[in-house]
Design a protein around this motif. Sequence first.
Motif: not given
Length: 236
Positions: A132-136, A148-156, A163-170, A183-189
């Motif tokens: 998610v681009g937060l290696g450090a 944005g970084e906190q949301q990337r932590v949540v995605i991590a 998981p087989q599926i991610l549910f993302a609420d707003e 963040i959208m591009k990260l979901f697409l990746e």
Amino acid sequence: MSFSNEPVVNVANATIFQDHATVLSEIDFQITKGEFVYLVGRTGSGKSSLLKTLYGDLPLRLGDITVVGHGIRDIKSSEIPFLRRKIGIIFQAFELFYDRSVAENLFFVMKATGWKDKAKMKSRLAEVLMRVGLGAVSSKMPHQLSGGEQQRVVIARALINEPQILFADEPTGNLDPEVSEGIMKLFLEINKSGTAVVMATHNHHFIEQFPARVLKCENGKIKDSSKEEFELTGIY
């Protein structure tokens, strides 16, 4: 990417309740492995209630829903952790522990979902943070990070158990446009790697820029862009 026909979500004649109110009735749809789906609709149209039902936070009283092989109707509380190990959940409000470091936030999830080998836990932690681009940032506290970084932590955190599926609420609702697009591009990746994604959003721009299947909550029903044409009006 090409999808298999294997459904990771199957909804059959289901009615969704919030408390005692019916918000969606007699809905039917499937989501297949590796699919990306937008969930849209006005505030109060049932998007969050549907997602909460899919991941076991709201009881299903009528109809049938299967998510990653688990029947949701009358699912026992003891079975929900097994469901959650196969899915990822991402909230608009980050819901991190602000008195714990990034690493401690992710280790908490690992321990709660059965991880025991410390070496494997550290390796997986490093892997998902890099993804998610937060290696450090593993030793930082959440308040030291941008939104944005906190949301990337949540995605991590959501990716910990592959998981087989991610549910993302707003997931971008509290972020500025430039950060939201990242963040959208990260979901697409993540989706391109084979993980299905269901993202509730009000962001019309995303749907135009990154087209995908749309499920629209409207008038107590689900309209499906894969089966019918409809205007993307009334999603705010």
